[in-house]
Design a protein around this motif. Structure first.
Motif, PDB file in Angstrom:
ATOM      1  N   PHE A  54       3.186 -20.178  -0.613  1.00 33.57           N
ATOM      2  CA  PHE A  54       4.179 -19.114  -0.483  1.00 33.57           C
ATOM      3  C   PHE A  54       5.190 -19.230  -1.622  1.00 33.57           C
ATOM      4  CE2 PHE A  54       7.746 -16.788   1.405  1.00 33.57           C
ATOM      5  CZ  PHE A  54       7.109 -15.771   2.089  1.00 33.57           C
ATOM      6  N   PRO A  55       5.584 -18.113  -2.250  1.00 36.48           N
ATOM      7  CA  PRO A  55       6.543 -18.198  -3.362  1.00 36.48           C
ATOM      8  C   PRO A  55       7.937 -18.592  -2.868  1.00 36.48           C
ATOM      9  CG  PRO A  55       6.079 -15.902  -2.815  1.00 36.48           C
ATOM     10  CD  PRO A  55       5.148 -16.732  -1.974  1.00 36.48           C
ATOM     11  N   TYR A  89       7.119 -15.300 -11.086  1.00 35.35           N
ATOM     12  CA  TYR A  89       5.976 -15.139 -10.182  1.00 35.35           C
ATOM     13  C   TYR A  89       5.223 -13.851 -10.499  1.00 35.35           C
ATOM     14  CZ  TYR A  89       7.869 -18.845  -7.277  1.00 35.35           C
ATOM     15  OH  TYR A  89       8.317 -20.046  -6.835  1.00 35.35           O
ATOM     16  N   PRO A  90       3.908 -13.843 -10.299  1.00 34.23           N
ATOM     17  CA  PRO A  90       3.196 -12.565 -10.427  1.00 34.23           C
ATOM     18  C   PRO A  90       3.750 -11.578  -9.402  1.00 34.23           C
ATOM     19  CG  PRO A  90       1.717 -14.327  -9.657  1.00 34.23           C
ATOM     20  CD  PRO A  90       3.050 -14.952  -9.916  1.00 34.23           C
ATOM     21  N   VAL A  94       5.602 -11.660  -5.479  1.00 33.54           N
ATOM     22  CA  VAL A  94       6.946 -11.170  -5.158  1.00 33.54           C
ATOM     23  C   VAL A  94       6.904 -10.303  -3.883  1.00 33.54           C
ATOM     24  CG1 VAL A  94       8.881  -9.751  -5.995  1.00 33.54           C
ATOM     25  CG2 VAL A  94       7.684 -11.291  -7.568  1.00 33.54           C
ATOM     26  N   VAL A  95       5.806  -9.562  -3.725  1.00 37.22           N
ATOM     27  CA  VAL A  95       5.716  -8.662  -2.564  1.00 37.22           C
ATOM     28  C   VAL A  95       4.897  -9.249  -1.409  1.00 37.22           C
ATOM     29  CG1 VAL A  95       6.088  -6.612  -3.981  1.00 37.22           C
ATOM     30  CG2 VAL A  95       3.740  -7.361  -3.512  1.00 37.22           C
ATOM     31  N   LEU A  96       4.397 -10.458  -1.588  1.00 36.67           N
ATOM     32  CA  LEU A  96       3.610 -11.086  -0.511  1.00 36.67           C
ATOM     33  C   LEU A  96       4.397 -11.196   0.808  1.00 36.67           C
ATOM     34  CD1 LEU A  96       1.258 -14.116  -0.800  1.00 36.67           C
ATOM     35  CD2 LEU A  96       3.041 -14.162   0.905  1.00 36.67           C
ATOM     36  N   VAL A 215      12.882  -2.343  -5.012  1.00 35.06           N
ATOM     37  CA  VAL A 215      11.982  -1.207  -5.210  1.00 35.06           C
ATOM     38  C   VAL A 215      10.522  -1.647  -5.081  1.00 35.06           C
ATOM     39  CG1 VAL A 215      11.204   0.517  -6.868  1.00 35.06           C
ATOM     40  CG2 VAL A 215      13.649   0.088  -6.561  1.00 35.06           C
ATOM     41  N   VAL A 216      10.196  -2.806  -5.649  1.00 38.28           N
ATOM     42  CA  VAL A 216       8.800  -3.254  -5.553  1.00 38.28           C
ATOM     43  C   VAL A 216       8.426  -3.527  -4.091  1.00 38.28           C
ATOM     44  CG1 VAL A 216       8.574  -4.105  -7.917  1.00 38.28           C
ATOM     45  CG2 VAL A 216       9.418  -5.665  -6.153  1.00 38.28           C
ATOM     46  N   GLU A 217       9.396  -4.002  -3.321  1.00 37.60           N
ATOM     47  CA  GLU A 217       9.130  -4.235  -1.896  1.00 37.60           C
ATOM     48  C   GLU A 217       8.951  -2.906  -1.157  1.00 37.60           C
ATOM     49  OE1 GLU A 217      12.489  -6.416  -2.915  1.00 37.60           O
ATOM     50  OE2 GLU A 217      12.186  -7.949  -1.380  1.00 37.60           O
ATOM     51  N   ALA A 218       9.782  -1.921  -1.540  1.00 35.74           N
ATOM     52  CA  ALA A 218       9.674  -0.599  -0.905  1.00 35.74           C
ATOM     53  C   ALA A 218       8.324   0.057  -1.219  1.00 35.74           C
ATOM     54  CB  ALA A 218      10.830   0.289  -1.356  1.00 35.74           C
ATOM     55  N   ILE A 219       7.874  -0.075  -2.453  1.00 32.71           N
ATOM     56  CA  ILE A 219       6.571   0.514  -2.823  1.00 32.71           C
ATOM     57  C   ILE A 219       5.458  -0.132  -2.002  1.00 32.71           C
ATOM     58  CG2 ILE A 219       4.846   0.685  -4.678  1.00 32.71           C
ATOM     59  CD1 ILE A 219       7.195   0.933  -6.660  1.00 32.71           C
TER      60      ILE A 219
END
Ligand code: HPA
Length: 273
Positions: A54-55, A89-90, A94-96, A215-219
């Motif tokens: 886990f990151p 992190y890739p 980040v969104v894992l 934003v990346v989490e929202a996407i």
């Protein structure tokens, strides 16, 4: 099995016995909100470092764990600390955590962050309901082979931030006499703050606030069909709008100062969901 999907499943399998309930809301705590869980009826905690692969965040003030607890009657999984793309992190890592919280059963993603205010009517300490976002300065987390288990290849993005949840947050703010601004949040990668010219560009593009997350989490959550809402705490005026240089300490301090009211707004919003 798709490797990205497998990694989320492996994380889930490694902790599922320790998850005390099916969360309704997944709450991501931004700067200043780290001790939000103190106001929750906490049932369990899982440190990120205990979850295989886990990151784990390297940013001071972001040390991480999942906290499971009730806000009123609502079962919530809270992320105390998140990883940012600038940590190296890739983007799929980040969104894992977002994907993992959906796998836990959360249907709502509530995103919070600290941001720089671009809209000249905003001041430090203001809260901004996120109505929409600008994502094109951050990597899209859905690039690569589509994970069909999560969603479709070309997800619609016309209403990422759920209208009904926005109305509930507006009402919670009004009922509790909390001033709530509204606007568009732009995510840049950081870690450097923006230049004044970049802030002028972002204003021209329609952004009201800028930050390095969310934003990346929202996407990602939108791809999985979650209902999403977000509030940004404007911790500073963006670059070029004040005479003082920007520092992480200033951001943290302003976010800490706004925290009591921010917590109230979040609690009152969640109990109304
Ligand atoms: N820029 C980017 N991210 C931020 C800022 C800012 O001014 N303030 C808090 N996070």
């Amino acid at each position: 099995m798709n490797q990205i999907y497998k990694k989320v499943v492996d994380c889930y399998e490694s902790i599922k016995e320790r998850i005390p309930f099916q969360p309704k809301v997944a709450l991501v705590l931004g700067s200043g909100l780290g001790n939000y869980a103190d106001s929750m009826d906490v049932k369990a905690e899982i440190s990120y470092s205990e979850i295989k692969d886990f990151p784990v965040s390297t940013v001071p003030g972001h040390a991480g764990k999942f906290i499971f607890g009730y806000v009123g009657e609502v079962p919530v999984v809270c992320m105390k600390g998140r990883v940012h793309y600038y940590e190296g992190y890739p983007i799929s890592d980040v969104v894992l955590p977002t994907r993992l919280m959906k796998m836990m059963g959360a249907g709502i993603l509530f995103l919070t962050n600290a941001s720089g205010g671009i809209n000249t009517s905003f001041g430090a300490g203001d809260f901004m309901l996120i109505r929409d976002h600008i994502s094109c300065f951050a990597p899209n987390p859905l690039i690569g082979q589509n994970v069909d288990e999560f969603g479709v290849r070309f997800p619609d993005m016309s209403t990422v931030y759920d209208r009904e949840l926005q109305d509930k947050i507006r009402k919670a703010a009004k009922d509790n006499e909390i001033n709530l601004k509204e606007g568009i949040y732009a995510q840049l990668t950081g870690p450097s703050f923006e230049s004044p010219a970049e802030i002028r560009m972002l204003r021209t593009l329609g952004a009201d606030a800028v930050g390095m997350s969310t934003v990346v989490e929202a996407i990602t959550a939108n791809h999985m069909g979650m209902r999403i809402c977000g509030i940004s705490c404007v911790s500073n005026l963006a670059a070029g709008l004040s005479d003082s240089p920007l520092t992480h300490e200033e951001v943290q301090e302003a976010a800490d100062k706004a925290a009591p009211l921010f917590k109230k707004l979040i609690t009152e919003s969640i109990v109304s969901f």
